[in-house]
Write an enzyme that holds these catalytic residues in place. Structure first.
Site, PDB file in Angstrom:
ATOM      1  N   GLY A 175     -20.075  -1.309  -1.477  1.00 22.81           N
ATOM      2  CA  GLY A 175     -19.801  -2.700  -1.831  1.00 22.81           C
ATOM      3  C   GLY A 175     -18.317  -2.977  -1.708  1.00 22.81           C
ATOM      4  N   GLY A 176     -17.939  -4.199  -1.964  1.00 24.89           N
ATOM      5  CA  GLY A 176     -16.539  -4.571  -1.910  1.00 24.89           C
ATOM      6  C   GLY A 176     -15.828  -4.264  -3.215  1.00 24.89           C
ATOM      7  N   SER A 179     -17.113  -5.268  -7.065  1.00 29.38           N
ATOM      8  CA  SER A 179     -18.476  -5.750  -6.809  1.00 29.38           C
ATOM      9  C   SER A 179     -19.478  -5.238  -7.833  1.00 29.38           C
ATOM     10  CB  SER A 179     -18.918  -5.306  -5.411  1.00 29.38           C
ATOM     11  OG  SER A 179     -18.939  -3.883  -5.334  1.00 29.38           O
ATOM     12  N   THR A 201     -11.431  11.022  -7.331  1.00 30.62           N
ATOM     13  CA  THR A 201     -10.696  11.344  -6.101  1.00 30.62           C
ATOM     14  C   THR A 201      -9.352  10.650  -6.008  1.00 30.62           C
ATOM     15  OG1 THR A 201     -11.720   9.536  -4.865  1.00 30.62           O
ATOM     16  CG2 THR A 201     -12.891  11.648  -4.893  1.00 30.62           C
ATOM     17  N   HIS A 216     -12.150   3.271 -16.097  1.00 30.75           N
ATOM     18  CA  HIS A 216     -13.313   4.035 -15.652  1.00 30.75           C
ATOM     19  C   HIS A 216     -13.645   5.133 -16.654  1.00 30.75           C
ATOM     20  CE1 HIS A 216     -14.202   2.892 -11.319  1.00 30.75           C
ATOM     21  NE2 HIS A 216     -13.217   2.077 -11.671  1.00 30.75           N
ATOM     22  N   GLU A 228     -10.908  16.324 -11.249  1.00 33.81           N
ATOM     23  CA  GLU A 228      -9.963  15.567 -10.441  1.00 33.81           C
ATOM     24  C   GLU A 228      -9.762  16.302  -9.121  1.00 33.81           C
ATOM     25  OE1 GLU A 228      -6.438  14.691 -12.628  1.00 33.81           O
ATOM     26  OE2 GLU A 228      -7.523  13.636 -14.224  1.00 33.81           O
TER      27      GLU A 228
END
Length: 355
Positions: A175-176, A179, A201, A216, A228
């Site tokens: 998705g963008g 989104s 990442t 997040h 990580e």
């Protein structure tokens, strides 16, 4: 026991001694459990001693069940008011193993302490695909429990628990920007059973990125492992798959942005081929390990053609990566305006054009 199979597939174990008086210098019970596990080829990755404290017991279990295959506790299973192990652990079970208690009572009565076996409680069950066994603090019962009940059967139970992974999937969510794709991927992962790992990442280059990463992190359950890995994902696949049943990689676009700059100077085709080969290696490793993998990516090619060569190269690279990931994935989801739909089952399939 198939010793060759054990050597090839050692289980990761954690040991918790529950006692108000023991220390590492005199905890013979912990050493007894360690020795028994080592004799069967298993790996002890952590060993702790706590008092008869419900919060401390829960804290270690919540930490361990997401990263090991087996937890063994000793102590705190008696009938005194201070003995809280059974009352603490059993409510955490996803499934109980009732036969364990019956077997332990039988062996305790016949081989260890006769009718006094009534004073020693035991329990066992599964938490997030991790086997948890609670043994009394009596050395003779620990020895019996490890040698006669737990170790001869633990790998078979491990295999039974893992059978659901035969239907493991690879999922791609695209998705963008903003989104809703990451939130959807997190909800998808959270709905799956097992030990969860989140592969981040991104590299933190500025305050804005730090804030995005923090947002997040706040959304994720605290029980998930965070890895990580901004580069060389293939180099960590063995450890990652060994400790996880469900892996969420967020995201491919940042990961291969790092790849692009790490391979600066390579010819465009060489760089893209190398990136595709790395993606193929990662997906194959997830398949082979029976781990469900959820990849988040971005759609970058919907705007104007970039002016700079490196930007066009990055757009082309991610386009190729997304195509390859979607081809391998079992399910492909597209998020737009916070609404997510599945694409792969709706795909139009046409025959190849003959040249």
């Amino acid at each position: 026991m198939n010793s060759k199979k054990m050597e090839e597939h050692p289980l990761r174990a954690a040991i918790l001694t529950i006692s108000n008086s023991r220390s590492f210098s005199d905890d013979t019970n912990g050493l007894l459990i360690q020795s028994a596990l080592a004799n069967y080829g298993h790996q002890v990755v952590d060993y702790q001693i706590v008092k008869d404290d419900k919060a401390e017991i829960e804290r270690h279990l919540h930490e361990w069940v997401c990263s090991v295959d087996l937890v063994i506790t000793s102590g705190g299973t008696g009938l005194a008011k201070r003995d809280v192990t059974i009352e603490t652990v059993e409510p955490l079970f996803d499934k109980k193993i009732p036969a364990f208690q019956s077997m332990m009572t039988y062996f305790a009565y016949r081989r260890a302490c006769g009718v006094q076996a009534m004073a020693y409680r035991t329990t066992a069950g599964i938490i997030h695909q991790c086997q948890v066994y609670c043994l009394p603090g009596l050395p003779s019962l620990i020895k019996i429990g490890m040698e006669k009940v737990i170790l001869p059967e633990v790998f078979h139970l491990y295999s039974e628990i893992k059978k659901y992974m035969e239907t493991s999937n690879i999922i791609l969510v695209t998705g963008g920007a903003r989104s809703g794709k990451s939130a959807f991927a997190e909800r998808y992962a959270a709905a799956l059973p097992g030990r969860h790992a989140y592969v981040a990442t991104a590299r933190i280059f500025d305050e804005e990125m730090a804030q995005r990463i923090a947002a997040h992190r706040r959304r994720r359950p605290s029980s998930w492992q965070t890895w990580e890995i901004p580069e060389d994902l293939p180099g960590t696949m063995e450890r990652l798959c060994r400790s996880s049943d469900v892996v969420l990689v967020d995201c491919l676009t940042l990961y291969f942005s790092n790849y692009l700059f790490a391979h600066d100077g390579e010819a465009d085709e060489v760089l893209i081929d190398g990136a595709l080969a790395e993606l193929k290696t990662v997906m194959a490793a997830f398949r082979q390990a029976g781990v469900t993998a959820i990849f988040v990516t971005n759609e970058l090619g919907c705007g104007i053609v970039p002016m700079e060569h490196v930007s066009r190269l990055y757009r082309d690279l991610i386009g190729k990566i997304n195509q390859a990931a979607a081809a391998e994935a079992d399910e492909v989801y597209l998020s737009v305006c916070g609404i997510t739909t599945e694409l792969k089952q709706r795909a139009v399939r046409l025959p190849e054009v003959k040249r």
